[in-house]
Design a protein around this motif. Structure first.
Motif, PDB file in Angstrom:
ATOM      1  N   TYR A  76     -72.278  32.277  -8.503  1.00  0.00           N
ATOM      2  CA  TYR A  76     -73.012  31.024  -8.540  1.00  0.00           C
ATOM      3  C   TYR A  76     -74.027  31.143  -9.665  1.00  0.00           C
ATOM      4  O   TYR A  76     -75.149  31.607  -9.486  1.00  0.00           O
ATOM      5  N   THR A  77     -73.587  30.748 -10.852  1.00  0.00           N
ATOM      6  CA  THR A  77     -74.395  30.889 -12.054  1.00  0.00           C
ATOM      7  C   THR A  77     -74.318  29.593 -12.856  1.00  0.00           C
ATOM      8  O   THR A  77     -73.524  28.700 -12.561  1.00  0.00           O
TER       9      THR A  77
ATOM     10  N   ALA B 215     -69.856  27.507  -4.545  1.00  0.00           N
ATOM     11  CA  ALA B 215     -70.247  26.198  -4.014  1.00  0.00           C
ATOM     12  C   ALA B 215     -69.141  25.567  -3.178  1.00  0.00           C
ATOM     13  O   ALA B 215     -69.405  24.644  -2.399  1.00  0.00           O
ATOM     14  N   ARG B 216     -67.913  26.036  -3.329  1.00  0.00           N
ATOM     15  CA  ARG B 216     -66.788  25.398  -2.633  1.00  0.00           C
ATOM     16  C   ARG B 216     -66.807  25.687  -1.137  1.00  0.00           C
ATOM     17  O   ARG B 216     -66.772  24.769  -0.325  1.00  0.00           O
ATOM     18  N   GLU B 217     -66.813  26.953  -0.783  1.00  0.00           N
ATOM     19  CA  GLU B 217     -66.715  27.344   0.619  1.00  0.00           C
ATOM     20  C   GLU B 217     -67.901  28.164   1.075  1.00  0.00           C
ATOM     21  O   GLU B 217     -68.464  27.930   2.158  1.00  0.00           O
TER      22      GLU B 217
ATOM     23  N   CYS C 185     -72.815  29.216   4.434  1.00  0.00           N
ATOM     24  CA  CYS C 185     -74.153  29.784   4.590  1.00  0.00           C
ATOM     25  C   CYS C 185     -75.092  28.775   5.242  1.00  0.00           C
ATOM     26  O   CYS C 185     -75.858  29.104   6.160  1.00  0.00           O
ATOM     27  N   GLN C 186     -75.025  27.532   4.786  1.00  0.00           N
ATOM     28  CA  GLN C 186     -75.880  26.501   5.370  1.00  0.00           C
ATOM     29  C   GLN C 186     -75.514  26.237   6.817  1.00  0.00           C
ATOM     30  O   GLN C 186     -76.389  26.042   7.672  1.00  0.00           O
ATOM     31  N   GLU C 187     -74.236  26.255   7.108  1.00  0.00           N
ATOM     32  CA  GLU C 187     -73.777  26.019   8.480  1.00  0.00           C
ATOM     33  C   GLU C 187     -74.267  27.103   9.426  1.00  0.00           C
ATOM     34  O   GLU C 187     -74.651  26.813  10.574  1.00  0.00           O
ATOM     35  N   HIS C 188     -74.270  28.352   8.968  1.00  0.00           N
ATOM     36  CA  HIS C 188     -74.624  29.481   9.836  1.00  0.00           C
ATOM     37  C   HIS C 188     -76.073  29.924   9.679  1.00  0.00           C
ATOM     38  O   HIS C 188     -76.491  30.896  10.322  1.00  0.00           O
ATOM     39  N   GLY C 189     -76.839  29.253   8.839  1.00  0.00           N
ATOM     40  CA  GLY C 189     -78.224  29.662   8.619  1.00  0.00           C
ATOM     41  C   GLY C 189     -78.347  30.984   7.903  1.00  0.00           C
ATOM     42  O   GLY C 189     -79.294  31.747   8.143  1.00  0.00           O
ATOM     43  N   THR C 190     -77.410  31.258   7.019  1.00  0.00           N
ATOM     44  CA  THR C 190     -77.391  32.508   6.256  1.00  0.00           C
ATOM     45  C   THR C 190     -77.970  32.260   4.870  1.00  0.00           C
ATOM     46  O   THR C 190     -77.478  31.406   4.128  1.00  0.00           O
ATOM     47  N   SER C 191     -79.010  32.996   4.518  1.00  0.00           N
ATOM     48  CA  SER C 191     -79.616  32.847   3.193  1.00  0.00           C
ATOM     49  C   SER C 191     -78.789  33.585   2.145  1.00  0.00           C
ATOM     50  O   SER C 191     -78.010  34.484   2.461  1.00  0.00           O
TER      51      SER C 191
ATOM     52  N   HIS D 298     -79.854  25.387  -5.543  1.00  0.00           N
ATOM     53  CA  HIS D 298     -79.084  25.232  -4.297  1.00  0.00           C
ATOM     54  C   HIS D 298     -79.953  25.612  -3.105  1.00  0.00           C
ATOM     55  O   HIS D 298     -80.611  26.661  -3.119  1.00  0.00           O
ATOM     56  N   PRO D 299     -79.977  24.799  -2.050  1.00  0.00           N
ATOM     57  CA  PRO D 299     -80.888  25.069  -0.929  1.00  0.00           C
ATOM     58  C   PRO D 299     -80.591  26.351  -0.162  1.00  0.00           C
ATOM     59  O   PRO D 299     -81.485  26.870   0.523  1.00  0.00           O
ATOM     60  N   ALA D 300     -79.375  26.883  -0.259  1.00  0.00           N
ATOM     61  CA  ALA D 300     -79.058  28.119   0.464  1.00  0.00           C
ATOM     62  C   ALA D 300     -79.575  29.359  -0.251  1.00  0.00           C
ATOM     63  O   ALA D 300     -79.711  30.424   0.363  1.00  0.00           O
TER      64      ALA D 300
END
Length: 304
Positions: free
Chosen positions: A178-179, A186-188, A193-199, A260-262
């Motif tokens: 992610y650069t 960004a695809r999967e 990460c956002q779904e599972h609360g993983t930073s 990106h918020p994650a």
């Protein structure tokens, strides 16, 4: 700090670490893999003199460093590190291997605990053992309070997505996926990460060199090798767009992942105090929204 590609003199390493601390940096990442433990020893020598509560430290498990019978006369440049081959790496993602690796890292560091432990490059070793044994072992260590957070670091966004889907991780370390140049994560991965609360922590944000200069060279490094022509052309186009908005390519590359918020952190490798000063300056640069709009217009979600 691990003599990547060439020797980093001891005085330069010490000066770089002092400059990083004096510059306000308080998150430090290392691994046994980096210079056969040299990175951990150098980093620990500095951090052991600082108040433990003032910094966050991560290291990694998956590769253990063991004696190399008959070694010592050669080097480790086959693995990109200019260090003697008196030791060697062995894959060990077993529960016992995880615990022993942490103990050995703490001994090299001269510290009493790690804040974050990543499973390192599981796709290059016994990945299923990483899922079935290493992650449960790290979860247990987190529950016992031995470590505060656990994660996985990898150059493969698909591997990271597989581990994030378990719901066990606190964070992932995304290397080069992610650069400013390409964003397959960004695809999967990042939606997971956002779904599972993983930073997420972004590393290799210069794609191992191609984005580190304001004028990308066709002789630059990409993915630790020669840069393909289409990748170089993309980097040149990005550099020109940045220049039109009064921003250098490395400045934009440093800031881009944090959009990106994650992604909560960008971690950069630094060899010298001059590189520390340069990276601190890049991080303080003001990036106009118009640049991001122009870059987004060039096309998103690229996987070159």
């Amino acid at each position: 700090m691990g003599n990547l590609y060439r020797v980093t003199p001891e005085d330069m390493a010490e000066a770089a670490l002092e400059a990083a601390w004096d510059g306000g940096l308080r998150y430090y990442d290392t691994a046994p893999h980096y210079g056969m433990g040299l990175s951990e020893r150098r980093l620990g020598a500095m951090l052991s003199t600082r108040p433990r509560e003032e910094f966050v430290l991560s290291s990694k498990v998956g590769r253990r460093i063991v004696p190399n019978p008959g070694g010592g006369a050669g080097d480790d440049l086959d693995h990109s590190f200019a260090v003697p081959d008196a030791t060697r790496r062995v894959w060990d993602m077993s529960a016992d291997g995880v615990r022993r690796s942490i103990e050995e890292s703490l001994e090299r560091l001269g510290l009493d605990r790690l804040d974050v432990v990543y499973l390192h490059d599981p796709e290059e070793g016994p990945e299923d053992q990483g899922l079935d044994e290493a992650i449960p072992a790290l979860v247990a260590l987190r529950e016992q309070g031995v470590v505060s957070a656990i994660g996985v670091g990898s150059k493969s966004d698909l591997t990271l997505a597989r581990f994030v889907a378990t719901g066990a991780l606190d964070l992932v370390m995304i290397s080069g996926r992610y650069t400013l140049l390409e964003q397959p994560a960004a695809r999967e991965l990042l939606p997971l990460c956002q779904e599972h609360g993983t930073s997420a922590v972004a590393v290799s944000v210069y794609n191992s060199g191609i984005l580190a200069s304001d004028s990308p060279s066709p002789d630059s490094s990409y993915e630790y090798g020669r840069v393909p022509r289409e990748v170089w052309e993309r980097a040149v186009a990005l550099a020109e767009t940045c220049r039109e908005h009064g921003v250098s390519l490395p400045e934009a590359a440093t800031h881009f992942p944090l959009r990106h918020p994650a992604i909560v952190n960008v971690t950069l490798g630094m060899r010298s105090p001059e590189q520390v000063a340069s990276n601190l300056s890049r991080m303080q640069a003001q990036i106009p929204d118009e640049l991001w709009e122009a870059i987004d217009a060039m096309g998103g979600d690229r996987a070159l």
